[in-house]
Design an enzyme around this catalytic site. Structure first.
Site, PDB file in Angstrom:
ATOM      1  N   PHE A 145      44.019  46.576  37.600  1.00 39.41           N
ATOM      2  CA  PHE A 145      42.993  47.236  36.787  1.00 39.41           C
ATOM      3  C   PHE A 145      42.893  46.684  35.365  1.00 39.41           C
ATOM      4  CE2 PHE A 145      44.198  50.981  39.576  1.00 39.41           C
ATOM      5  CZ  PHE A 145      42.967  51.125  40.200  1.00 39.41           C
ATOM      6  N   SER A 187      40.519  44.038  45.761  1.00 41.86           N
ATOM      7  CA  SER A 187      40.561  44.650  44.424  1.00 41.86           C
ATOM      8  C   SER A 187      41.348  45.943  44.527  1.00 41.86           C
ATOM      9  CB  SER A 187      39.149  44.976  43.932  1.00 41.86           C
ATOM     10  OG  SER A 187      38.683  46.163  44.551  1.00 41.86           O
ATOM     11  N   ASP A 188      41.820  46.457  43.415  1.00 44.68           N
ATOM     12  CA  ASP A 188      42.348  47.815  43.451  1.00 44.68           C
ATOM     13  C   ASP A 188      41.149  48.766  43.533  1.00 44.68           C
ATOM     14  OD1 ASP A 188      43.963  50.044  43.459  1.00 44.68           O
ATOM     15  OD2 ASP A 188      45.222  49.399  41.801  1.00 44.68           O
ATOM     16  N   TRP A 189      41.456  50.011  43.759  1.00 45.04           N
ATOM     17  CA  TRP A 189      40.456  51.058  44.020  1.00 45.04           C
ATOM     18  C   TRP A 189      39.375  51.082  42.914  1.00 45.04           C
ATOM     19  CZ3 TRP A 189      40.865  55.409  47.659  1.00 45.04           C
ATOM     20  CH2 TRP A 189      39.943  56.421  47.429  1.00 45.04           C
ATOM     21  N   ALA A 219      38.076  48.837  41.257  1.00 46.86           N
ATOM     22  CA  ALA A 219      38.289  47.952  40.100  1.00 46.86           C
ATOM     23  C   ALA A 219      37.129  46.991  39.864  1.00 46.86           C
ATOM     24  CB  ALA A 219      39.598  47.171  40.263  1.00 46.86           C
TER      25      ALA A 219
END
Ligand code: NOJ
Length: 796
Positions: free
Chosen positions: A268, A299-301, A303
């Site tokens: 993030f 990607s992260d959640w 992001a």
């Protein structure tokens, strides 16, 4: 070099194996099978054949990742996933777990979608799936890569039996600031230890063969430097020199990639002003070009969409930047599927960029065998079988760190407790709290499987055990904290309602303490929503009324053993000054109670060592042993040593010591160990030989370690170096080797630690990894305070 050749050779070989001499160069020459699988010609021929048949929308579909179950981030999208799957517009689903649920979607994907491409199911399997083991920070305290590999192996078997082929683990972020709640998910502050843990996790999950039916693909996270969030505030920016980035923060990711990690998760944070999720320098230059990564990046959640908040463009722009930088799947962001297609059609994004992203996702699906075996067959549930419980108990006991065990007048050392102890008062909100034993990210872990300390002690002591809860983990004065902790509403609030009248419960606990011979205080911080993601803290003491409770109990004069159950280094200054015995037990998992009791009663001799420095005061953070030198060192050249010159114009605090309360590598035992002066197999070695030593050591450090006490014990022997004359200043100490050594009472073992390019190299001002003429000071001992010393000269 001395003593018996065969055992020392064995130890050298096992050190090479466990701690992995295989650094980036060795790994590049000797690519692990999992990485080679992703690059295999046959596999890629299947990928290319499929890619040719895919429409732009279907390719973009492979780049979409959604949570089809509970939310592990803000604002889950709640789309109609069946429809998306049927149209071939969904690549992976997270948080859909179980044979029935995963097969449900898989049947749609394989039978109804045009090209029959299976879905990849993933989840946060962090320290066990159904069998919950200790949290990752605790696992690092074992300094035992073999134990970590076992945890990952067990988790993979259970996850795969539950329909999951992808785990969002290991988290290999270096964490040097316990204000950051995610330190619990990390291996702590040190890149060498962190790399060893990273390799062990990857090996355990992937078995170096993704096609095995019980292997799962890892997602190494969070790439990169997420743990260096400024001020320890989660999701905050990071800013550091490229040398520090590479030498400290990137090391464990590099180790994980070298071990064959199939996927990575972007982070993030921004790094030096460029968000990690749209960062071509780390995602393309370093990850792909330098490290030869063949898998894909998710990607992260959210992001990708959050890049808008980083002010680097509108939706279409940030999606393009992320994709072009090398983020192949957009987790819970929904941007790739909505704003990329038009940009491809208008020529703004070459279709080859989308092809490459889809290709990388498909490669992992093929390598996992999902095209050939898309469904999960029901199998006996792996939940908490006696074997798995035994493993959870053994591993947990290995992670505990005995911080202090001073003799009490008239009683002697409190630990280990004698089996015949007359009466024990067990007091505290962690004593009988199954939920809290599971840790901050226990996924499918079930509190019903947890053995609490109260249950385990009652099994041993029967009515010799007295109990009082004493207080809650939070108390009335924490109103704002309470609001944040219970953001999910009344269901989770139940767990964290403070005891309304803790003055009364504390008074009851004091009466209970008075009736016993010895008190065990079980204290900590609430793991749920106060540790882990989005759980930064600026106060690192015990929460709620626990300090009042321990002070009141200590005032009875009864001998007190403190058991700390927390996922981060807490500030234990009062405790260290006033309580004779302290055991750090972290978040121990389902066998918490048994494991703690095993150690308290001496059936297991504690052997854990701190993977993270414990501060005297929060104001010291970020606090870590491998500091860079200063021109005005307050404590000689080792600023982490606990001496205080009292001189004014020095690098020091006016109101506190520089040193840690309990330093990195620290941990006591019920026995004692002594170290011989280390030897070096050669006094000098030419630079060119070290530069050429990428596959083997140039020198061996030898040491004899003796158990001088009267009981058997295991010591984590640690080797530290200091480069005393480099062109770029180097830390005052750096861990460069460790080994767990079991020693019977009176036994001595000879150990040899290899030193080669991986241990001796550093980044110069051109950011090239190199070796220069210098002298290395070398220490071997039981913590970062080790004093037994030798040296190695590197000459022109
Ligand atoms: C957000 C977290 O940062 C990450 O660690 C996790 O894997 C994802 N959410 C998915 O749950």
């Amino acid at each position: 070099m001395k003593t018996n050749f065969v055992p020392s050779l064995w130890i050298v070989l096992s050190l090479l194996f466990l701690n992995g001499l295989a650094g980036f160069t060795a790994a590049a020459q000797n690519a692990p099978a999992a990485n080679a699988q992703l690059a295999s010609r046959e596999l890629n021929a299947r990928v290319e054949a499929l890619l040719k048949k895919m429409t732009l929308e279907e390719k973009l579909g492979q780049l979409a990742s959604y949570s089809g179950g509970y939310a592990t981030g803000p604002g889950a999208s709640n789309l109609r996933y069946e429809e998306l799957v049927a149209k071939g517009q969904l690549g992976s689903l997270l948080n859909v777990v179980g044979v029935e649920a995963t097969n449900h979607y898989q049947h749609i994907a394989v039978e109804k979608s045009r090209l029959h491409i299976p879905v990849l199911f993933g989840q946060d399997v962090i320290h066990g799936h159904r069998t919950t083991f200790p949290a990752p920070l605790a696992l690092a305290a074992s300094f035992d890569p073999a134990a970590v590999e076992l945890v990952a192996r067990t988790s993979a078997e259970e996850a795969r039996a539950d329909g999951l082929a992808w785990v969002f683990s290991p988290m290999v972020d270096i964490a040097r600031d316990p204000r950051w709640g995610r330190i619990i998910e990390s291996a702590g502050e040190d890149p060498y230890l962190g790399s060893a843990m990273a390799r062990a996790f990857v090996n355990g999950y992937q078995q170096d063969d993704l096609s095995k039916p019980d292997s799962v693909a890892v997602s190494v996270k969070h790439f990169a430097a997420y743990g260096a969030a400024i001020a320890g505030r989660d999701y905050n920016a990071t800013d550091m020199s490229e040398i520090t980035l590479r030498q400290v923060y990137l090391e464990p990711y590099r180790a994980a990639v070298a071990a064959g990690a199939a996927t990575m998760m972007s982070s993030f944070n921004s790094i030096n002003g460029v968000p990690a999720t749209a960062n071509p320098f780390i995602l393309t230059q370093i990850l792909r070009k330098e490290w030869g990564f063949n898998g894909f990046v998710v990607s992260d959640w959210g992001a990708v969409a959050e890049l808008k908040n980083h002010s680097i463009g509108d939706g279409p722009t940030v999606a393009r930047k992320a994709l072009e930088a090398g983020v192949e799947q957009d987790m819970e962001g929904g941007l790739y599927t909505t704003v990329i297609a038009d940009q491809v059609r208008s020529g703004k994004i070459p279709e080859s960029v989308v092809d490459e992203a889809a290709r990388r996702v498909l490669r992992v699906k093929f390598a996992l065998g999902l095209f050939d075996h898309p469904y999960t067959q029901p199998s006996p549930a792996y939940v908490a079988t006696p074997e798995r419980r035994a493993a959870a108990r053994k591993v947990a006991a290995e992670t505990f760190v005995l911080l202090k065990n001073d003799a009490v007048e008239g009683v002697g050392k409190l630990l280990p407790l004698p089996a015949k102890v007359k009466s024990v008062a067990l007091i505290g909100p962690m004593a009988d709290n199954p939920n809290e034993m599971l840790g901050a990210w226990s996924g499918m872990g079930d509190p019903k499987n947890v053995v609490t300390l109260k249950t385990a002690l009652a099994e041993r002591l029967g009515d010799r055990l007295l109990y009082a809860e004493g207080c809650g983990l939070l108390s009335g004065e924490d109103e704002n904290v309470l609001k944040r902790v219970n953001f999910n509403g009344p269901a989770s609030a139940d767990e964290h309602l403070p005891i309304p009248d803790d003055a009364k419960t504390i008074a009851e606990a004091v009466e209970t303490a008075k009736k016993a011979d010895v008190v065990i205080l079980a204290l900590g911080e609430p793991t749920n929503w106060m540790e882990g993601e989005a759980s930064s803290r600026v106060h690192l003491g015990f929460t709620g009324a626990q300090l009042r409770l321990e002070q009141a109990v200590a005032a009875t004069g009864k001998p007190v053993i403190l058991v700390v159950l927390a996922g981060r280094p807490l500030e234990l200054k009062w405790e260290a000054a006033h309580l004779p015995a302290i055991l750090e037990a972290w978040s121990p998992g389902i066998e918490a109670g048994h494991a703690v009791a095993d150690v308290l009663f001496g059936e297991v001799n504690p052997s854990g060592k701190l993977p993270s420095s414990f501060p005297r005061a929060v104001g010291q953070e970020p606090l870590y042993y491998a500091q860079l030198p200063t021109g005005r060192p307050a404590h000689g050249d080792l600023s982490h040593l606990p001496t205080d010159s009292g001189e004014k114009f020095m690098s020091r605090y006016m109101d506190e010591e520089n040193s840690a309360l309990f330093p990195f590598g620290w941990g006591l035992s019920y026995t004692r160990f002594s170290y011989s002066t280390p030897t070096i197999s050669r006094a000098e070695v030419p630079v060119r030989e070290v530069l050429g030593s990428r596959n083997g050591p140039v020198a061996l450090v030898g040491v004899d370690v003796k158990n001088t006490g009267s009981v058997a014990g295991t010591e984590v022997v640690q080797l530290y170096i200091r480069n005393t004359a480099a062109s770029v200043e180097q830390p005052v100490r750096e861990l460069k080797g460790f080994a767990r050594v079991a020693l019977a009472a009176g036994e001595t073992k000879h150990l040899e630690f290899p030193l080669g390019f991986d241990e001796l190299s550093f980044y110069n001002v051109e950011v090239q990894r190199t070796v220069e003429p210098t002298t290395y000071k070398i220490w071997v001992g039981g913590s970062s305070l080790a004093t037994a010393e030798t040296e190695l000269k590197v000459i022109d």
